[in-house]
Design an enzyme around this catalytic site. Sequence first.
Site, PDB file in Angstrom:
ATOM      1  N   ARG A 135      -4.432   6.233  -2.235  1.00 20.81           N
ATOM      2  CA  ARG A 135      -3.138   5.872  -2.522  1.00 20.81           C
ATOM      3  C   ARG A 135      -2.074   6.385  -3.313  1.00 20.81           C
ATOM      4  NH1 ARG A 135      -4.343  -0.884  -3.009  1.00 20.81           N
ATOM      5  NH2 ARG A 135      -5.715  -0.880  -1.252  1.00 20.81           N
ATOM      6  N   VAL A 153      -5.786 -11.996   6.936  1.00 21.28           N
ATOM      7  CA  VAL A 153      -6.557 -13.004   6.564  1.00 21.28           C
ATOM      8  C   VAL A 153      -5.845 -14.141   6.662  1.00 21.28           C
ATOM      9  CG1 VAL A 153      -8.656 -12.039   5.677  1.00 21.28           C
ATOM     10  CG2 VAL A 153      -6.807 -12.430   4.241  1.00 21.28           C
ATOM     11  N   GLN A 181     -13.578   1.838  -1.641  1.00 22.78           N
ATOM     12  CA  GLN A 181     -13.611   0.460  -1.649  1.00 22.78           C
ATOM     13  C   GLN A 181     -15.081  -0.117  -0.790  1.00 22.78           C
ATOM     14  OE1 GLN A 181     -10.079  -1.026   0.586  1.00 22.78           O
ATOM     15  NE2 GLN A 181      -8.941  -1.245  -1.193  1.00 22.78           N
ATOM     16  N   ALA A 184     -13.697 -11.817   5.805  1.00 28.79           N
ATOM     17  CA  ALA A 184     -13.727 -10.455   5.512  1.00 28.79           C
ATOM     18  C   ALA A 184     -13.418 -10.298   4.018  1.00 28.79           C
ATOM     19  CB  ALA A 184     -12.555  -9.625   6.416  1.00 28.79           C
ATOM     20  N   HIS A 244      -6.890   1.597   2.760  1.00 34.90           N
ATOM     21  CA  HIS A 244      -8.119   0.497   2.357  1.00 34.90           C
ATOM     22  C   HIS A 244      -9.303   0.909   3.443  1.00 34.90           C
ATOM     23  CE1 HIS A 244      -5.462  -2.595   4.490  1.00 34.90           C
ATOM     24  NE2 HIS A 244      -5.422  -1.257   5.113  1.00 34.90           N
ATOM     25  N   TRP A 265       0.808  -1.205  -0.079  1.00 36.71           N
ATOM     26  CA  TRP A 265      -0.027   0.017   0.009  1.00 36.71           C
ATOM     27  C   TRP A 265       0.970   1.364   0.047  1.00 36.71           C
ATOM     28  CZ3 TRP A 265      -0.913  -4.166   3.178  1.00 36.71           C
ATOM     29  CH2 TRP A 265      -2.421  -4.925   2.901  1.00 36.71           C
TER      30      TRP A 265
HETATM   31  C1  FA5 Z   1      -7.074  -4.453  -0.037  1.00 37.06           C
HETATM   32  O1  FA5 Z   1      -6.930  -3.360  -0.120  1.00 37.06           O
HETATM   33  C2  FA5 Z   1      -7.698  -5.340   1.086  1.00 37.06           C
HETATM   34  N1  FA5 Z   1      -7.854  -4.358   2.070  1.00 37.06           N
HETATM   35  C3  FA5 Z   1      -8.876  -6.090   0.662  1.00 37.06           C
HETATM   36  C4  FA5 Z   1      -9.087  -7.028   1.519  1.00 37.06           C
HETATM   37  C5  FA5 Z   1     -10.000  -6.852   2.337  1.00 37.06           C
HETATM   38  C6  FA5 Z   1      -8.519  -8.427   1.511  1.00 37.06           C
HETATM   39  C7  FA5 Z   1     -10.541  -7.831   3.344  1.00 37.06           C
HETATM   40  C8  FA5 Z   1      -8.842  -9.364   2.476  1.00 37.06           C
HETATM   41  C9  FA5 Z   1      -9.928  -8.970   3.633  1.00 37.06           C
HETATM   42  P1  FA5 Z   1      -6.427  -4.589  -2.670  1.00 37.06           P
HETATM   43  O2  FA5 Z   1      -4.989  -3.638  -2.447  1.00 37.06           O
HETATM   44  O3  FA5 Z   1      -6.184  -5.488  -3.612  1.00 37.06           O
HETATM   45  O4  FA5 Z   1      -6.830  -5.024  -1.273  1.00 37.06           O
HETATM   46  O5  FA5 Z   1      -7.397  -3.612  -2.928  1.00 37.06           O
HETATM   47  C10 FA5 Z   1      -8.787  -4.076  -3.096  1.00 37.06           C
HETATM   48  C11 FA5 Z   1      -9.499  -3.537  -4.491  1.00 37.06           C
HETATM   49  O6  FA5 Z   1      -9.594  -2.076  -4.140  1.00 37.06           O
HETATM   50  C12 FA5 Z   1      -9.001  -4.054  -5.418  1.00 37.06           C
HETATM   51  O7  FA5 Z   1      -9.270  -5.152  -6.114  1.00 37.06           O
HETATM   52  C13 FA5 Z   1      -9.326  -2.765  -6.499  1.00 37.06           C
HETATM   53  O8  FA5 Z   1     -10.791  -3.179  -7.028  1.00 37.06           O
HETATM   54  C14 FA5 Z   1      -9.562  -1.597  -5.567  1.00 37.06           C
HETATM   55  N2  FA5 Z   1      -8.352  -0.819  -5.658  1.00 37.06           N
HETATM   56  C15 FA5 Z   1      -7.231  -0.943  -4.963  1.00 37.06           C
HETATM   57  N3  FA5 Z   1      -6.264  -0.119  -5.656  1.00 37.06           N
HETATM   58  C16 FA5 Z   1      -7.101   0.956  -6.128  1.00 37.06           C
HETATM   59  C17 FA5 Z   1      -6.853   2.234  -7.033  1.00 37.06           C
HETATM   60  N4  FA5 Z   1      -5.566   2.767  -6.961  1.00 37.06           N
HETATM   61  N5  FA5 Z   1      -7.750   2.672  -7.642  1.00 37.06           N
HETATM   62  C18 FA5 Z   1      -8.843   2.142  -7.905  1.00 37.06           C
HETATM   63  N6  FA5 Z   1      -9.185   1.227  -7.178  1.00 37.06           N
HETATM   64  C19 FA5 Z   1      -8.338   0.493  -6.309  1.00 37.06           C
END
Ligand code: FA5
Length: 354
Positions: A204, A261, A218, A315, A178, A159
């Site tokens: 981010r 998780v 999100q 989650a 997130h 992140w």
């Molecule tokens: C997470 O942020 C984890 N908190 C998700 C999670 C929650 C996992 C609970 C397990 C249990 P990730 O970095 O993959 O994971 O982001 C999740 C989703 O947020 C991505 O699949 C995407 O759809 C969205 N996302 C992430 N970064 C961006 C971005 N820069 N712009 C738009 N959407 C984004």
Amino acid sequence: MDNLIERLQQVEAEAGQALAAASDEAALEEWRVKYLGRRGVITEALRGLGALPADERPGVGAVANQVKDRLSSLLAEKQEAVRRAALLQQLEQRQVDITLPAPPLRRGQAHITQQILQDIVDAFARLGFQVAEGPEVELDYYNFEALNIPKEHPARDMWDTFWIDDKGRPGEVLLRTHTSPVQVRVMEQTRPPVRVVVPGRCYRYEAVDATHESIFYQVEGLAVDESLTMADLKGTLVSFVHTIFGPKRRARFRCDYFPFVEPGVEMAIDCHGCGGSGCRLCKHTGWIEIMGAGMVHPNVLAGVGYDPNVYTGFAFGMGPERIAMLKYGIDDIRLFYGNDLRFLRQFGPLEVAR
Ligand code: FA5
């Protein structure tokens, strides 16, 4: 003196008749100049005032002023009447058909992001989830540490974080990367069973491209209870997919890593572009990833005082913009926040009649 007063009365009578005959603004102005103007008839009539004995002048002057006042108010009345008549005439000439339908009005609509957030939240509400929210300016503790990501842990590199320079607390305050910190905040406030969905903005430090924004949304989900298993996670998320994308979409779960998780999964749906056979959209894999998920890590449960030997939970976290992109075939996330009405108006009522 009597002569003068008579003359003034004569002028008043004459002026009254002349005023009655005047019928437009130009004639009224002409009348004003003639009777009340600095070189008008009344002023003229008062010429002889100087020849009168001093004690008679005030009496004549007073009569002259009364005549002037009366004529002035007559003029004002007449001006009003003339203006009104002109307006009436104008209205008659330029008749408006008030029975014609009005031109259509554009009605406002919820932004596409808000619409999809609502759809997602509704899909989970049907399964008994409640909505929770948390702060966008967050503490390192909730965004990372309580989620089993200690300081200096390499998983933090997942992140790219905007840090906030909070006086005296370097490295403690950030813009949440997130919505997962709200898991911890909710669990701190409640006892199981827990079932919440958390829509919210995240930040981010990203290189912005067609699928990444630096400010995006999100939707987090969290369920904790006494005997929740991976089967509950799968059942819940498959139901969500069917509600949003239709009953024919298939879901795939594969192992993934998130520190909070264990086990962790990524969920993908079969590509709507090719039905799973492979195309440019799904990078020829047949599947499109839509969220991260997993069983809540025992360390996270223990951190909020839940006994991991009694409680288990699942989650998940997804990007609603990406869900909308898949649902509506949008190929660039930057369109969401470009404020281009041609794009935004596709997702709502265009015009409605008044
Ligand atoms: C997470 O942020 C984890 N908190 C998700 C999670 C929650 C996992 C609970 C397990 C249990 P990730 O970095 O993959 O994971 O982001 C999740 C989703 O947020 C991505 O699949 C995407 O759809 C969205 N996302 C992430 N970064 C961006 C971005 N820069 N712009 C738009 N959407 C984004």
